[in-house]
Design a protein around this motif. Sequence first.
Motif, short mmCIF file in Angstrom:
data_model
loop_
_atom_site.label_atom_id
_atom_site.label_comp_id
_atom_site.label_asym_id
_atom_site.label_seq_id
_atom_site.Cartn_x
_atom_site.Cartn_y
_atom_site.Cartn_z
N LEU A 334 39.62 -6.98 28.39
CA LEU A 334 39.88 -6.05 29.48
C LEU A 334 39.34 -4.65 29.20
O LEU A 334 38.85 -3.97 30.09
N GLU A 335 39.44 -4.18 27.96
CA GLU A 335 38.92 -2.87 27.59
C GLU A 335 37.75 -2.98 26.61
O GLU A 335 37.47 -2.05 25.85
N SER A 336 37.10 -4.14 26.61
CA SER A 336 35.86 -4.34 25.85
C SER A 336 36.03 -4.06 24.36
O SER A 336 35.19 -3.42 23.73
N THR A 337 37.11 -4.57 23.78
CA THR A 337 37.39 -4.29 22.37
C THR A 337 37.01 -5.42 21.42
O THR A 337 37.13 -5.26 20.21
N SER A 338 36.54 -6.56 21.93
CA SER A 338 36.29 -7.71 21.07
C SER A 338 35.24 -7.40 20.01
O SER A 338 35.44 -7.66 18.81
N ILE A 339 34.10 -6.88 20.43
CA ILE A 339 33.03 -6.57 19.47
C ILE A 339 33.44 -5.40 18.59
O ILE A 339 33.10 -5.34 17.40
N HIS A 340 34.21 -4.45 19.15
CA HIS A 340 34.67 -3.34 18.33
C HIS A 340 35.56 -3.82 17.19
O HIS A 340 35.48 -3.30 16.07
N LEU A 341 36.42 -4.80 17.44
CA LEU A 341 37.28 -5.32 16.38
C LEU A 341 36.46 -5.99 15.28
O LEU A 341 36.84 -5.95 14.10
N ILE A 342 35.34 -6.60 15.64
CA ILE A 342 34.43 -7.12 14.61
C ILE A 342 33.85 -5.97 13.80
O ILE A 342 33.80 -5.99 12.57
N GLN A 343 33.40 -4.93 14.51
CA GLN A 343 32.78 -3.77 13.86
C GLN A 343 33.72 -3.11 12.87
O GLN A 343 33.35 -2.82 11.73
#
Length: 498
Positions: A334-343
Amino acid sequence: MRSIVIAGGGTAGWMAAAAFARFLPREAWRVVLVESEAIGTVGVGEATIPQIQLFNHHLGLDEDEFLAATQGSIKLGIEFRDWVRPGHAYMHGFGQVGRGLGLAEFHHYWLRAHEAGTAAPFGAYSLNNMAAAAGRFARFEAQGPVPPMPYAFHFDAGLYAAYLRRHAEAGDVVRHEGRIVAVEPGEGGIAALLLDGERRIAGDLFIDCTGFRGLLIGEALGVGYHDWRHWLPCDRALAVPSARVGDPAPYTRATARRAGWQWRIPLQHRTGNGYVYASAHVSDDGAAATLLANLDGEPLGDPRPLAFTTGKREAFWAGNCIALGLSSGFLEPLESTSIHLIQTAVARILAFLPADRPTEADRAEYNRLTHVEYDRIRDFLILHYHANQRVGEPLWDAMRALELPEELARKLDLWRASARLSRRDDELFAEPGWTQVLIGQEILPERHHPLADAPGDRDLAAFLSTVADVARRTAAALPPHGDFLRGLSRAPQMKVSA
């Protein structure tokens, strides 16, 4: 020489591999990635937040080349449609909204004017929001009254993984094609991965990028999972690309539906679409019909189903294995955090990389930091669902009546009482994000800060008018987003003044 073995490719695996290749000394570390082309990847993480720029920059990637290679476009924020009620919309733009005056933050002055009926919509004071609505973008250096305009990207996740793979393999990462048929236990956790063809890949540290299955962290090491479906009940998604219709808009769109929400992510070559929904409130066929009926262009395939359980691992690092990506947990995009959590996980792995054997103290602190990160993002997502006025729809009625996590309830009580926000534990979303969603979802506080009463009515009106005028005129001076994408190879930085 010590070995890091990455189990699984996709976005998570190749982000990790590219970072390890960039930062680990090759004479001390050997990096191996195992993946099978026969196993598909989820690949719905096509929208990001501005921190992805740091990751790409630290890898030494050229931004124009990256955008061309991944069919990427610019993202200035997320538009939320129908979340409060059908027909209502607001934008959560990146960057600041307005500017402070004295000791009080901007939103207190806006609240005073809003109470008097003289304020423009909150987003009118955000450069990102105004540029997104106008479909405009350029890179520029902020100066004078013009604020920065932070941005992120939309991109094809499969193309991004392939792009990173080229960089990783150029940095001596060794890829093995094949299925993992067994995990060999050893002292400290895992000794090796056993592949088809009677191959054995030994290692010192294992990174589990095997997706929801969690082959290493879950099946081999038995680390459990915290189920958060009582807070975030959506448990299914359908994804389908559609034909591009016009120039891509420089923002993501999330539209609330009766049983969940639909995303729209515009790329250069197509539009990514999906419906995240609660299976208790709509059938899979009903969800597919809703998704296909609400596309901007012709579908380029059949909707691809995905089942998931929102939540997180009980531990993210166990023994000599660290979960990364979907194996560590899932928070809907919803807030586009999936790739950020990988990062952030990759950065944390590098920060905690053991010189010899990992210690329990390192594991405990790594896990603590990751738990806090997941919990705080979860709370922000719950807020979107909880603050709704969609009466008579079972999912949304239940979310309004939800018993909130303690930290989220504390934040909301403080905001409602005095328009104050309290950010703890270096959580991802800061005050600009919280204020835009709170105000956008029509959760308004009982009072503003008394310092916002200092300017006279005329002075306050002039101040707000000036801030809105800077955002409007700066956005209007930018070129269309489509022109920027067409000129990527020759897109210089602009100097912009209000």
